[in-house]
Design a protein around this motif. Structure first.
Motif, PDB file in Angstrom:
ATOM      1  N   ASP A 281      43.904  48.878  36.008  1.00 38.21           N
ATOM      2  CA  ASP A 281      44.730  47.879  35.648  1.00 38.21           C
ATOM      3  C   ASP A 281      46.195  48.733  35.120  1.00 38.21           C
ATOM      4  O   ASP A 281      47.024  48.151  34.831  1.00 38.21           O
ATOM      5  CB  ASP A 281      44.510  47.173  34.468  1.00 38.21           C
ATOM      6  CG  ASP A 281      43.339  46.222  35.101  1.00 38.21           C
ATOM      7  OD1 ASP A 281      43.103  45.815  36.030  1.00 38.21           O
ATOM      8  OD2 ASP A 281      42.477  45.772  33.957  1.00 38.21           O
ATOM      9  N   SER A 282      46.119  49.879  35.168  1.00 38.22           N
ATOM     10  CA  SER A 282      46.996  50.849  34.578  1.00 38.22           C
ATOM     11  C   SER A 282      48.047  51.392  35.631  1.00 38.22           C
ATOM     12  O   SER A 282      49.040  51.977  35.699  1.00 38.22           O
ATOM     13  CB  SER A 282      46.847  51.975  33.776  1.00 38.22           C
ATOM     14  OG  SER A 282      46.052  51.453  32.539  1.00 38.22           O
ATOM     15  N   ALA A 283      47.519  51.262  36.987  1.00 34.96           N
ATOM     16  CA  ALA A 283      48.333  51.505  38.177  1.00 34.96           C
ATOM     17  C   ALA A 283      49.771  51.098  38.136  1.00 34.96           C
ATOM     18  O   ALA A 283      50.035  50.041  37.881  1.00 34.96           O
ATOM     19  CB  ALA A 283      47.649  51.068  39.421  1.00 34.96           C
ATOM     20  N   GLY A 284      50.770  51.913  38.458  1.00 32.61           N
ATOM     21  CA  GLY A 284      52.001  51.813  38.452  1.00 32.61           C
ATOM     22  C   GLY A 284      52.807  51.476  37.256  1.00 32.61           C
ATOM     23  O   GLY A 284      53.789  51.041  36.842  1.00 32.61           O
ATOM     24  N   PHE A 285      52.047  51.851  35.966  1.00 34.60           N
ATOM     25  CA  PHE A 285      52.682  51.808  34.674  1.00 34.60           C
ATOM     26  C   PHE A 285      54.020  52.290  34.559  1.00 34.60           C
ATOM     27  O   PHE A 285      54.061  53.550  34.864  1.00 34.60           O
ATOM     28  CB  PHE A 285      51.715  52.321  33.789  1.00 34.60           C
ATOM     29  CG  PHE A 285      52.286  52.035  32.102  1.00 34.60           C
ATOM     30  CD1 PHE A 285      52.229  51.047  31.606  1.00 34.60           C
ATOM     31  CD2 PHE A 285      52.581  53.407  31.595  1.00 34.60           C
ATOM     32  CE1 PHE A 285      52.675  50.960  30.253  1.00 34.60           C
ATOM     33  CE2 PHE A 285      53.233  53.556  30.284  1.00 34.60           C
ATOM     34  CZ  PHE A 285      53.211  52.191  29.489  1.00 34.60           C
ATOM     35  N   GLY A 286      54.879  51.610  33.884  1.00 34.29           N
ATOM     36  CA  GLY A 286      56.151  52.073  33.801  1.00 34.29           C
ATOM     37  C   GLY A 286      57.151  52.037  34.983  1.00 34.29           C
ATOM     38  O   GLY A 286      58.305  52.588  34.832  1.00 34.29           O
ATOM     39  N   ALA A 287      56.697  51.966  36.185  1.00 33.80           N
ATOM     40  CA  ALA A 287      57.362  52.184  37.226  1.00 33.80           C
ATOM     41  C   ALA A 287      58.617  51.229  37.334  1.00 33.80           C
ATOM     42  O   ALA A 287      59.844  51.900  37.808  1.00 33.80           O
ATOM     43  CB  ALA A 287      56.605  52.034  38.696  1.00 33.80           C
ATOM     44  N   HIS A 288      58.592  49.990  37.229  1.00 35.21           N
ATOM     45  CA  HIS A 288      59.735  49.197  37.200  1.00 35.21           C
ATOM     46  C   HIS A 288      60.761  49.579  36.303  1.00 35.21           C
ATOM     47  O   HIS A 288      62.096  49.669  36.304  1.00 35.21           O
ATOM     48  CB  HIS A 288      59.235  47.707  36.793  1.00 35.21           C
ATOM     49  CG  HIS A 288      60.403  46.766  36.745  1.00 35.21           C
ATOM     50  ND1 HIS A 288      60.814  46.243  37.691  1.00 35.21           N
ATOM     51  CD2 HIS A 288      60.820  46.063  35.591  1.00 35.21           C
ATOM     52  CE1 HIS A 288      61.917  45.421  37.518  1.00 35.21           C
ATOM     53  NE2 HIS A 288      61.846  45.219  35.934  1.00 35.21           N
ATOM     54  N   TRP A 289      60.333  49.888  35.103  1.00 32.84           N
ATOM     55  CA  TRP A 289      61.510  50.406  33.943  1.00 32.84           C
ATOM     56  C   TRP A 289      62.117  51.465  34.394  1.00 32.84           C
ATOM     57  O   TRP A 289      63.257  51.882  34.066  1.00 32.84           O
ATOM     58  CB  TRP A 289      60.703  50.735  32.713  1.00 32.84           C
ATOM     59  CG  TRP A 289      60.270  49.184  32.011  1.00 32.84           C
ATOM     60  CD1 TRP A 289      58.778  48.702  31.770  1.00 32.84           C
ATOM     61  CD2 TRP A 289      60.840  48.260  31.577  1.00 32.84           C
ATOM     62  NE1 TRP A 289      58.887  47.710  31.241  1.00 32.84           N
ATOM     63  CE2 TRP A 289      60.198  47.098  31.084  1.00 32.84           C
ATOM     64  CE3 TRP A 289      62.581  48.006  31.233  1.00 32.84           C
ATOM     65  CZ2 TRP A 289      60.650  45.927  30.360  1.00 32.84           C
ATOM     66  CZ3 TRP A 289      63.062  46.801  30.580  1.00 32.84           C
ATOM     67  CH2 TRP A 289      62.261  46.001  30.417  1.00 32.84           C
ATOM     68  N   ILE A 290      61.377  52.515  34.999  1.00 28.53           N
ATOM     69  CA  ILE A 290      61.872  53.695  35.371  1.00 28.53           C
ATOM     70  C   ILE A 290      62.842  53.370  36.675  1.00 28.53           C
ATOM     71  O   ILE A 290      64.128  54.147  36.568  1.00 28.53           O
ATOM     72  CB  ILE A 290      60.718  54.821  36.090  1.00 28.53           C
ATOM     73  CG1 ILE A 290      59.954  55.285  35.001  1.00 28.53           C
ATOM     74  CG2 ILE A 290      61.409  55.858  36.705  1.00 28.53           C
ATOM     75  CD1 ILE A 290      58.699  56.022  35.348  1.00 28.53           C
TER      76      ILE A 290
END
Length: 560
Positions: A281-290
């Protein structure tokens, strides 16, 4: 890999550490000795880094790509050991650091190394921190090397004299101390949840975290990410960077060009390793904000480039444009785009480093108010009728010709215009965005893709406008008509860095293949995790001799 090459992984850390420790106990008045030690250590470091790059990028006897190399300090098994990990990405960053170090050191020998005490010692300790950050395989030692790097950079950013340098240096110290505190808090939260700080072991455990622990884990990762985004210069956290880099001495700013990439490196490493496809469930965490933060940083840096009246400010904001581009691509997340971004990382870092060195030479013959006066005349015009005939057939001195050609090359590289590597890097990234399935499933071509492509193109246009405006006022319509005094030892590093950009252009196919393989391995971190967690220790000690790692073999976990 033979036994000798196994120990070679630790040399990029141990060599500058020993050189710096040796110079600490030597009186600063024995400057020729310190110059010799610094030169030998830095040149040897470059040779070692190139050797490690060949090892990491080579092939095994069976023809398969070389496996990630792991060095277990103290002969303890992972994840208990202090691990040093060499893969394609870390080897690439080691070579880039060594190249910039050689260029900055040679340039400083003309005069800057005498501007303050302990320059050579701090220079070597800075390399300890940077190389350690690229090689370490766990978060705690990443913090240690991060602090070593920052401690040395505090002394270097204040190297020299002047109120502006001291003011900017004190701001730099305060901001980075705050980032270090955030780093420590983030690491503590992550360890409290997972019971490990080894990156590979952490990546293997993230997917199994419970819902309650996942919240704390992601909070710790977010705080840790902020610390490195401060170092990367992402807006609004990078407000300090242009001022600090502008105020620093030329060779210091040149080596600092790699320091912002330390933050980018860690964000890239953790994003694809810890929060990759296997993170549940944490896959790609923060990618959108980066991604969004990177695009805003490009826009902010682009405005700063256009608004800057001095060359140093243009270079400082160019660092932000470079970091923003890389962060946006990391957030984008597909392997073909990351491949182009790695090419861009090397090209832009070499270019900006050369730019900082060139600025010192160009501005040596200019008045302090020349930029303001040039902008004033551009806005209100000047009477050129009287001197129109006198300007015909003016001879360009050789020094100005070399500096002007170097300036033009840097302008082309920053703008991303053909035929140099800056163009190839941006073309590779844009090609990857429009071919998202080149090395795996990727994002569809949506509005975010078009915005990012537009920013890459417009930021290049902004750099071209700013550099053209400055180039005309300096080399074409210069008020002073003064030829700067430049030594060969100062211009050679600039030409060398630009020559490497030219070599990247001529050997673009081979370089892109290396970047493709690097991006593919980063996007599939299972090989990295397996290499670290299954790394073999050296043979056990003879019978009757205590084996420090014997007890660790019986444990499989670290208590949370």
């Amino acid at each position: 890999m033979g036994a000798l090459f196994d120990h070679l992984i630790a040399v990029p850390i141990l060599l500058p550490l020993l050189a710096g420790a040796l110079m600490v106990i030597v009186d600063d008045r024995r400057r020729p000795f310190k110059i010799a030690v610094n030169l030998v250590s830095t040149l040897t470091l470059l040779i070692v880094a190139i050797t490690l790059l060949m090892i990491a990028g080579g092939m095994t006897a069976s023809g398969d790509p070389a496996r990630t190399s792991v060095y277990l300090l103290g002969n303890w098994p992972a994840p208990f050991a202090i691990t040093l990990v060499l893969d394609r990405l870390s080897a690439l960053m080691l070579v880039l650091t060594s190249v910039l170090a050689v260029a900055a050191l040679i340039f400083s020998l003309a005069r800057w190394h005498r501007a303050g005490p302990h320059f050579h010692t701090l220079f070597q300790f800075l390399l300890v921190g940077i190389n350690g950050a690229f090689l370490t395989g766990d978060l705690f030692n990443l913090f240690v090397f991060f602090e070593v790097m920052l401690a040395a950079s505090y002394g270097l950013v204040l190297h020299g004299s002047g109120t502006a340098r001291v003011r900017a240096g004190l701001h730099y110290i305060a901001i980075n101390l705050s980032a270090s505190l955030l780093f420590l808090i983030g690491v503590a939260l992550i360890y409290g949840v997972t019971g490990t700080l080894n990156m590979a072991d952490l990546a293997a455990r993230v997917g199994d975290a419970s819902a309650e622990n996942r919240v704390i884990l992601e909070a710790g990762a977010a705080i840790l990410g902020i610390a490195f985004l401060v170092k990367s210069g992402m807006w609004p956290l990078g407000f300090w960077l242009p001022t600090a880099y502008t105020a620093a001495a030329a060779p210091v700013a040149a080596i600092f060009a790699i320091m912002s990439k330390v933050g980018v490196y860690v964000v890239l490493r953790l994003s694809l390793l810890v929060f990759g496809p296997e993170a549940g469930d944490s896959a790609g965490f923060g990618a959108h904000w980066i991604l969004v933060g990177g695009m805003v940083t490009i826009g902010f840096g682009m405005i700063g480039v256009l608004a800057s009246q001095g060359l140093s400010r243009i270079a400082g904001y160019s660092v932000l444009v470079s970091s923003g581009t890389l962060l946006a691509v990391i957030g984008y997340g597909t392997a073909p785009v990351i491949s182009g971004a790695l090419y861009y990382l090397v090209s832009s870092t070499l270019t900006i480093s050369a730019f900082f060195l060139l600025i010192e030479l160009v501005e040596r013959a200019r008045d302090a108010g020349a930029d303001v006066l040039a902008v004033t005349m551009e806005a209100f015009g000047e009477d050129e009728a009287e001197d129109a005939e006198e300007e015909v057939g003016v001879t360009i001195p050789f020094t100005l010709a070399v500096l002007g050609a170097s300036f033009a090359g840097i302008a082309l590289l920053l703008a991303g215009l053909p035929p140099l590597s800056g163009f190839l890097a941006k073309f590779a990234m844009i090609h990857g965005m429009f071919n998202p399935t080149g090395l795996g499933d990727g994002l569809p071509i949506g509005a975010g893709t078009w915005v990012l492509v537009a920013l890459l193109i417009v930021s290049g246009l902004a750099a071209l406008i700013a550099m053209t405006r400055s180039g005309i006022s300096i080399f074409w319509a210069s008020i002073e008509r003064t030829v700067p005094s430049v030594r060969v030892i100062e211009v050679l590093p600039v030409l060398g860095l630009l020559g490497l950009c030219l070599a990247m252009t001529l050997q673009g196919g081979a370089v892109i293949r290396y970047m493709d393989e690097t991006a593919a391995s980063l996007s599939e971190p299972a090989g990295y995790i397996e290499s670290v967690l299954t790394a073999e220790r050296v043979a056990r000690a003879p019978s009757g001799t205590p084996d420090p790692a014997q007890g660790a073999d019986e444990e499989t976990e670290v208590a949370p």
